[in-house]
Structures are given as C-alpha cells and as structure tokens.
Write a protein that holds these residues in place. Sequence first.
Motif, PDB file in Angstrom:
ATOM      1  N   ILE A 108     -84.326  40.025   8.950  1.00  0.00           N
ATOM      2  CA  ILE A 108     -84.173  38.574   8.111  1.00  0.00           C
ATOM      3  C   ILE A 108     -84.602  37.946   9.458  1.00  0.00           C
ATOM      4  O   ILE A 108     -83.418  37.811   9.864  1.00  0.00           O
ATOM      5  N   ASN A 109     -85.504  37.048   9.470  1.00  0.00           N
ATOM      6  CA  ASN A 109     -85.306  36.488  10.297  1.00  0.00           C
ATOM      7  C   ASN A 109     -85.651  34.969  10.527  1.00  0.00           C
ATOM      8  O   ASN A 109     -86.595  34.454  11.633  1.00  0.00           O
ATOM      9  N   VAL A 110     -85.282  34.568   9.597  1.00  0.00           N
ATOM     10  CA  VAL A 110     -85.176  33.122   8.966  1.00  0.00           C
ATOM     11  C   VAL A 110     -84.149  32.329   9.417  1.00  0.00           C
ATOM     12  O   VAL A 110     -83.048  32.746   9.843  1.00  0.00           O
ATOM     13  N   PRO A 111     -84.634  31.233  10.536  1.00  0.00           N
ATOM     14  CA  PRO A 111     -83.795  30.677  11.648  1.00  0.00           C
ATOM     15  C   PRO A 111     -82.948  30.326  10.463  1.00  0.00           C
ATOM     16  O   PRO A 111     -82.441  28.258  10.713  1.00  0.00           O
ATOM     17  N   ALA A 124     -85.568  17.665  16.265  1.00  0.00           N
ATOM     18  CA  ALA A 124     -85.641  18.979  16.520  1.00  0.00           C
ATOM     19  C   ALA A 124     -84.442  19.809  16.822  1.00  0.00           C
ATOM     20  O   ALA A 124     -83.497  19.108  17.401  1.00  0.00           O
ATOM     21  N   PHE A 125     -84.596  21.549  16.524  1.00  0.00           N
ATOM     22  CA  PHE A 125     -82.868  21.840  16.900  1.00  0.00           C
ATOM     23  C   PHE A 125     -83.347  23.662  17.937  1.00  0.00           C
ATOM     24  O   PHE A 125     -84.061  23.818  16.138  1.00  0.00           O
ATOM     25  N   VAL A 126     -83.075  23.842  18.514  1.00  0.00           N
ATOM     26  CA  VAL A 126     -83.759  25.190  19.049  1.00  0.00           C
ATOM     27  C   VAL A 126     -82.212  25.623  19.138  1.00  0.00           C
ATOM     28  O   VAL A 126     -81.531  25.529  20.125  1.00  0.00           O
ATOM     29  N   ARG A 127     -82.429  26.887  18.881  1.00  0.00           N
ATOM     30  CA  ARG A 127     -81.451  28.293  19.076  1.00  0.00           C
ATOM     31  C   ARG A 127     -82.508  29.254  19.548  1.00  0.00           C
ATOM     32  O   ARG A 127     -83.068  29.198  19.055  1.00  0.00           O
ATOM     33  N   LEU A 128     -81.101  30.188  20.799  1.00  0.00           N
ATOM     34  CA  LEU A 128     -81.779  30.774  21.381  1.00  0.00           C
ATOM     35  C   LEU A 128     -81.175  32.220  20.925  1.00  0.00           C
ATOM     36  O   LEU A 128     -80.002  32.036  21.469  1.00  0.00           O
ATOM     37  N   ASP A 129     -81.762  33.511  20.965  1.00  0.00           N
ATOM     38  CA  ASP A 129     -80.961  34.939  20.962  1.00  0.00           C
ATOM     39  C   ASP A 129     -81.771  35.495  21.769  1.00  0.00           C
ATOM     40  O   ASP A 129     -82.622  35.462  21.861  1.00  0.00           O
ATOM     41  N   SER A 130     -80.867  36.844  22.114  1.00  0.00           N
ATOM     42  CA  SER A 130     -81.401  37.509  23.237  1.00  0.00           C
ATOM     43  C   SER A 130     -81.102  38.961  22.998  1.00  0.00           C
ATOM     44  O   SER A 130     -79.868  39.556  21.805  1.00  0.00           O
ATOM     45  N   TRP A 131     -82.094  40.350  22.086  1.00  0.00           N
ATOM     46  CA  TRP A 131     -81.332  41.465  21.903  1.00  0.00           C
ATOM     47  C   TRP A 131     -82.732  41.862  22.863  1.00  0.00           C
ATOM     48  O   TRP A 131     -84.236  42.156  23.095  1.00  0.00           O
ATOM     49  N   LEU A 159     -66.952  35.961   1.799  1.00  0.00           N
ATOM     50  CA  LEU A 159     -67.073  34.750   2.781  1.00  0.00           C
ATOM     51  C   LEU A 159     -67.402  34.860   4.254  1.00  0.00           C
ATOM     52  O   LEU A 159     -66.762  36.282   4.738  1.00  0.00           O
ATOM     53  N   VAL A 160     -67.743  34.061   4.849  1.00  0.00           N
ATOM     54  CA  VAL A 160     -68.217  34.547   6.213  1.00  0.00           C
ATOM     55  C   VAL A 160     -67.978  32.652   7.402  1.00  0.00           C
ATOM     56  O   VAL A 160     -67.786  32.104   7.070  1.00  0.00           O
ATOM     57  N   ASN A 161     -66.712  33.335   8.430  1.00  0.00           N
ATOM     58  CA  ASN A 161     -66.668  32.841   8.656  1.00  0.00           C
ATOM     59  C   ASN A 161     -66.985  32.509  11.037  1.00  0.00           C
ATOM     60  O   ASN A 161     -66.564  32.313  11.730  1.00  0.00           O
ATOM     61  N   ASP A 162     -68.705  33.384  10.361  1.00  0.00           N
ATOM     62  CA  ASP A 162     -68.263  34.135  11.938  1.00  0.00           C
ATOM     63  C   ASP A 162     -69.669  34.138  12.122  1.00  0.00           C
ATOM     64  O   ASP A 162     -70.987  35.075  11.676  1.00  0.00           O
ATOM     65  N   LEU A 163     -70.388  33.129  12.740  1.00  0.00           N
ATOM     66  CA  LEU A 163     -71.871  32.807  12.027  1.00  0.00           C
ATOM     67  C   LEU A 163     -73.092  34.092  12.798  1.00  0.00           C
ATOM     68  O   LEU A 163     -74.116  34.352  12.859  1.00  0.00           O
ATOM     69  N   ALA A 164     -72.341  33.929  14.330  1.00  0.00           N
ATOM     70  CA  ALA A 164     -73.000  34.888  15.160  1.00  0.00           C
ATOM     71  C   ALA A 164     -72.955  35.917  14.849  1.00  0.00           C
ATOM     72  O   ALA A 164     -73.871  36.759  15.161  1.00  0.00           O
ATOM     73  N   LYS A 165     -72.010  36.887  14.453  1.00  0.00           N
ATOM     74  CA  LYS A 165     -71.576  38.166  13.923  1.00  0.00           C
ATOM     75  C   LYS A 165     -72.861  38.140  12.366  1.00  0.00           C
ATOM     76  O   LYS A 165     -73.699  39.084  12.611  1.00  0.00           O
ATOM     77  N   LEU A 166     -72.539  36.634  11.734  1.00  0.00           N
ATOM     78  CA  LEU A 166     -74.229  37.036  10.478  1.00  0.00           C
ATOM     79  C   LEU A 166     -75.664  36.925  11.195  1.00  0.00           C
ATOM     80  O   LEU A 166     -76.008  37.381  10.298  1.00  0.00           O
ATOM     81  N   SER A 167     -75.982  36.233  11.947  1.00  0.00           N
ATOM     82  CA  SER A 167     -76.519  36.355  12.027  1.00  0.00           C
ATOM     83  C   SER A 167     -76.949  37.791  13.020  1.00  0.00           C
ATOM     84  O   SER A 167     -78.360  38.184  13.006  1.00  0.00           O
ATOM     85  N   ASN A 168     -76.683  38.205  13.761  1.00  0.00           N
ATOM     86  CA  ASN A 168     -76.462  39.903  14.008  1.00  0.00           C
ATOM     87  C   ASN A 168     -77.261  40.286  13.408  1.00  0.00           C
ATOM     88  O   ASN A 168     -78.371  41.600  13.142  1.00  0.00           O
ATOM     89  N   ILE A 169     -76.191  40.481  11.433  1.00  0.00           N
ATOM     90  CA  ILE A 169     -76.620  41.319  10.675  1.00  0.00           C
ATOM     91  C   ILE A 169     -78.040  40.740   9.798  1.00  0.00           C
ATOM     92  O   ILE A 169     -78.751  42.034   9.486  1.00  0.00           O
ATOM     93  N   MET A 170     -78.015  39.517   9.851  1.00  0.00           N
ATOM     94  CA  MET A 170     -79.339  39.488   8.545  1.00  0.00           C
ATOM     95  C   MET A 170     -80.504  40.270  10.060  1.00  0.00           C
ATOM     96  O   MET A 170     -81.875  40.830   9.732  1.00  0.00           O
ATOM     97  N   TYR A 171     -80.409  39.284  11.519  1.00  0.00           N
ATOM     98  CA  TYR A 171     -81.830  40.257  12.593  1.00  0.00           C
ATOM     99  C   TYR A 171     -81.099  41.911  12.420  1.00  0.00           C
ATOM    100  O   TYR A 171     -82.826  42.309  11.788  1.00  0.00           O
ATOM    101  N   MET A 172     -80.045  42.062  12.567  1.00  0.00           N
ATOM    102  CA  MET A 172     -80.933  43.826  12.249  1.00  0.00           C
ATOM    103  C   MET A 172     -81.185  44.106  10.657  1.00  0.00           C
ATOM    104  O   MET A 172     -81.517  45.741  10.822  1.00  0.00           O
ATOM    105  N   SER A 173     -80.901  43.457   9.799  1.00  0.00           N
ATOM    106  CA  SER A 173     -81.737  43.924   8.371  1.00  0.00           C
ATOM    107  C   SER A 173     -82.765  43.331   8.274  1.00  0.00           C
ATOM    108  O   SER A 173     -83.529  43.703   7.261  1.00  0.00           O
ATOM    109  N   HIS A 193     -85.876  24.426  13.822  1.00  0.00           N
ATOM    110  CA  HIS A 193     -85.481  23.834  13.274  1.00  0.00           C
ATOM    111  C   HIS A 193     -86.282  21.867  13.556  1.00  0.00           C
ATOM    112  O   HIS A 193     -85.765  20.924  14.579  1.00  0.00           O
ATOM    113  N   VAL A 194     -87.260  21.924  12.845  1.00  0.00           N
ATOM    114  CA  VAL A 194     -88.009  20.830  13.240  1.00  0.00           C
ATOM    115  C   VAL A 194     -87.877  19.396  12.216  1.00  0.00           C
ATOM    116  O   VAL A 194     -87.966  20.194  11.110  1.00  0.00           O
ATOM    117  N   LYS A 195     -88.867  18.506  12.483  1.00  0.00           N
ATOM    118  CA  LYS A 195     -88.243  17.503  10.751  1.00  0.00           C
ATOM    119  C   LYS A 195     -88.699  16.317  11.130  1.00  0.00           C
ATOM    120  O   LYS A 195     -88.464  15.793  11.989  1.00  0.00           O
TER     121      LYS A 195
END
Length: 324
Positions: free
Chosen positions: A241-244, A16-23, A225-239, A32-34
């Motif tokens: 899209i909450n799929v991790p 398992a892998f856990v990531r936390l974001d805060s807004w 082209l994306v080289n910043d996952l944190a920025k893309l993650s924020n964009i997904m959340y604001m739109s 992500h669990v396997k």
Amino acid sequence: MEELDGGFGIGSSPEAFVRLDSWDGRIVASVHVKGLKQGPFRYMLYLIFSQGDKLVAIPAGSIGTSFPGMQASLEIGANTLEAHGVKPEWVKYAAITAESRDKMWIPLFSSFEKNLKWDESLRQVLYRKAPAQQAEKVSEAKKEQAEEEAEPEKKEEAKPEPKPEPKPAEQVRSQPEQKAEQKDLLSDGVGLAKCDISKLETLLKNNFEATQPFKRGNPDYTWYLVNDLAKLSNIMYMSGINVPVFANPKILVGLFRYKHILAGLYKGENRSNYFVIGIPARDENDNRPFETACRWVPVTGSDFRDLGGYWLVYVSMRSGEIVV
C-alpha cells in the motif's frame, strides 16, 4: 512547502506537504498538493541533493491535479541514486515545478533543514535537468509510435470493472452465513490484487491493539488502535500500500489531539477488500482530511473526550488506490 513563483494557485496560494521515506537505498516521496490550477502544465517533483561542493537535481515523478487534495506516491530507485552518485540522506531540497514546452517555473519549494534558504542558483540546477526530461518525453513518444506501427490490429478497449462500494462501518449484518462464503472467496486464490491483505492483517494484529470503536459495528470490519504512524507506514509499505495518506497534516492533528488513529480492514463480498484509515475528529465540521475522499461516521459513548466520530479513508486492496 512555500510558494515561490506566483500565479499557479486557484484563487489563493497553493499548498503542499512532502514526506520522504527510505527503504533499501531508495526514496519514496509522499506528496499532498492542494490548490494548483490545471492548465497546459506538467507538474513535477524534484529532489535536490548535495554532492560535495555541487548540487544534483533528480526528478521523482509527475504530480496530477485532478481534484483538490490530490496525492501522489513517487519513488527514486536505488540504482538511480547510485548512478547520480548520491545517497538518500544527502537530500536537501524539494521543488514542485510547472513545465510547458521548453519553459519551467517553480510554484512550490521547501528545504529539509531550517538553515537552508532559497537561492536563485537552485533554479539553474533545475533548469539544467529540464532538457533531459524533454528528450526523455520525445524518446517515449517515439517508442509508443513504433509499437503502434508494429501492431496495426485494433485492440478492443477493455471496459473498466466497477468498484464495489464498501458497506457502512456501523451496520448490523443480517445474514451471518455470508461470512463463510466470503472466507471461501478470499482463500480461493482467484483474481489479481495489488496489495497483500494476508500480510497486512498479520502485521496489524501483531503490532496494534484490536478495538471496536462503533457500538453497532459491522462484522465485516476489523479495527486496530494506532499510536505510531511510522510503524503503520512501514506496515503499509511492506503490504504493497503506497498511498501517501500520512502526507496530510490533519491526520497528525487527529493523532496529537486524541492520541490515536484507526487502521482497519473491510472484507466484503466478491473480494471487495479495503484498507481503512480512521481519523478522529470532534464532529463532521472538524479536521476533515480530504475534500471528497473520506466519509464521516459518528460514534456515541466514546472513551476519548470530545470525540464525535471518525473520517474514514478507504484504500482498495485490489488497485491500491483511494476510493473516492
């Protein structure tokens, strides 16, 4: 996460892998669990916070095991954190529990600081939370029963609408006039969509460089082209899209190796719109991020050394779920 209580893996230790974001004072947990076996268990994710000289456990939600590599996006609201007297930055541990009737086990555990290790006192912190969860489930069951008794009429079961399949990323469109028809469908405002495609498209365009990774690209796709996952993650959340998807460490491997991943939009017919993540890999036997929820598309003549193609992960803009 590390295995704690054994016996819950499918042939080997679960992962398992856990990531936390805060807004805005709330916490969104991407999981992500396997390899967790199915059975008479309810798997739950708990976050444990430090509160002065004591610890507080708060459930983030339940985790399914319907297929290998299953993900979950769970949230603890700002009001819940405030009611418990804790803040997002006070989180110290994460635990995945297996609950069955009045029993609880802890198959997986992790700390967010290297110097923090497992202590059996943490088990008692989680055990104290379990009875409240059982009472909550009983209360919910009684509420559902009361609603059914108050409304005796049978409702016709709605048939699920079949999900339209996106066309391949590398394909030449034979009828360009369909683009105009598609544009009208997208702008008529008809139908329900969980995710805001217009907002997503604007944010991607303003933050990342447009690209065309496929030589015979389908015009229904737009790639960045994306080289910043944190920025893309924020964009997904604001739109919406909450799929991790970024909870998968293989996506980080692809980014580290090739210095980019792809983010794309697919606009199909009848509002069959998808957000697409492309994870670079050497070939179809390399760095596959998900078992069944990704598709391999090769590339030729890439500017990136040893890049043979991309694993594409599709997220429905209508349902907000990964398309398998």
